[in-house]
Design an enzyme around this catalytic site. Structure first.
Site, PDB file in Angstrom:
ATOM      1  N   GLU A 132       0.585  -1.302   0.391  1.00 30.58           N
ATOM      2  CA  GLU A 132       0.222   0.348   0.067  1.00 30.58           C
ATOM      3  C   GLU A 132       1.198   1.423  -0.044  1.00 30.58           C
ATOM      4  O   GLU A 132       1.902   1.370   1.011  1.00 30.58           O
ATOM      5  CB  GLU A 132      -0.957  -0.233   1.172  1.00 30.58           C
ATOM      6  CG  GLU A 132      -2.117   1.273   1.139  1.00 30.58           C
ATOM      7  CD  GLU A 132      -2.525   0.957   2.782  1.00 30.58           C
ATOM      8  OE1 GLU A 132      -2.979  -0.058   3.223  1.00 30.58           O
ATOM      9  OE2 GLU A 132      -2.848   2.252   3.224  1.00 30.58           O
TER      10      GLU A 132
ATOM     11  N   GLU B  96      -2.762  11.018   2.971  1.00 35.91           N
ATOM     12  CA  GLU B  96      -3.697  10.990   4.050  1.00 35.91           C
ATOM     13  C   GLU B  96      -3.603  12.692   5.025  1.00 35.91           C
ATOM     14  O   GLU B  96      -2.554  12.879   5.641  1.00 35.91           O
ATOM     15  CB  GLU B  96      -4.590   9.597   3.987  1.00 35.91           C
ATOM     16  CG  GLU B  96      -2.911   9.041   5.009  1.00 35.91           C
ATOM     17  CD  GLU B  96      -3.084   8.167   5.730  1.00 35.91           C
ATOM     18  OE1 GLU B  96      -3.900   7.034   5.844  1.00 35.91           O
ATOM     19  OE2 GLU B  96      -1.938   6.951   6.645  1.00 35.91           O
TER      20      GLU B  96
END
Length: 272
Positions: free
Chosen positions: A152, A157
């Site tokens: 990932e 974020e």
């Protein structure tokens, strides 16, 4: 983000870069000869869904491994082009199929997948306690090997209660969830919800570099990673706004709704 993730280390244990690209050029990379190989400029009409040749959706309210509260839909109330060259994802406070919030999670899985190069998106984030926007990637083999073996790459974020700070992170076998490899970047002046910013990674067989507005704030070298390097395969793109969850905490009475992530474009480049 996402599947089976425990809380990240608190920000005090994460290296936070508190200067902007205007004040420190020491980590800028040399200019590379990039050639754009794919993009979505989101130039559709107001109310239109994103291009189905590029995007599909995750749907539902499973908690997504993080105790998230939203129900992801593909409704225009949660995701649509705005007619001004943007895609807008909207998180809403509303009861829907048993969930107290709705949002959208857009992905290019099975449609547009990439190995190496520069991946970037220009966007403006939402904000507020319990709001968790992200622009990220998962390995295309996730349905075969599961997470975190698939790998990932979290390009961006943000914890909505900290609207001046974003994080860039890698998850893989031996370095996932609370042990992920991560670094944060903070604006010296301003917030990521007030203006558009450019978030990118430059990725090759030996390293992944993380950028905000073309300032490189983190390089992760393959040779220095303890654990298996799983970033030598194709990955697909994801944009979403989660509401609540282990990483960001939960909304409060001070969290305004609706909240929007506005995406100007997403582009992928290869070196010539």
């Amino acid at each position: 983000m996402k599947n089976n993730i425990l809380s990240f280390l608190v920000l005090s244990l994460t290296a936070v870069v508190l200067w902007s690209c205007e004040t420190d050029k020491s980590q800028q990379l040399e200019k590379k000869n990039w050639q754009m190989v794919w993009s979505d400029e989101f130039n559709g009409n107001s109310g239109e869904a994103p291009n189905a040749a590029n995007w599909t959706y995750d749907i539902g309210a499973s908690g997504w491994g993080n105790q998230e509260l939203q129900y992801y839909t593909s409704r225009p109330e949660n995701i649509q082009q705005d007619g001004n060259g943007n895609l807008v994802i909207t998180a809403r406070k509303e009861s829907y199929n048993g969930a107290p919030f709705t949002s959208a999670r857009l992905k290019s899985q099975g449609l547009q997948e990439f190995k190496y190069g520069r991946v970037e998106a220009r966007l403006k984030t939402p904000y507020g306690p319990g709001i968790w926007p992200a622009f990220w990637m998962l390995g295309s083999n996730i349905n075969t090997v599961s997470w975190p073996q698939c790998g990932e790459i979290d390009i961006m974020e943000l914890k909505g209660q900290l609207p001046s700070i974003i994080s860039g992170t890698l998850h893989g076998p031996g370095y996932s969830a609370g042990n992920a490899i991560t670094k944060s970047y903070g604006l010296q002046n301003g917030r990521f919800d007030n203006d558009f910013h450019l978030f990118a990674v430059e990725w090759n067989e030996s390293s992944i570099d993380f950028f905000v507005d073309d300032y490189m704030y983190q390089r992760i070298d393959r040779s220095k990673v303890t654990g298996e390097w799983v970033f030598d395969q194709s990955f697909f793109l994801i944009f979403n706004i989660a509401v609540g969850g282990n990483y960001v905490g939960f909304p409060t009475n001070q969290t305004p709704f609706p909240q929007k992530m506005t995406i100007d474009y997403v582009r992928v480049y290869k070196q010539q």
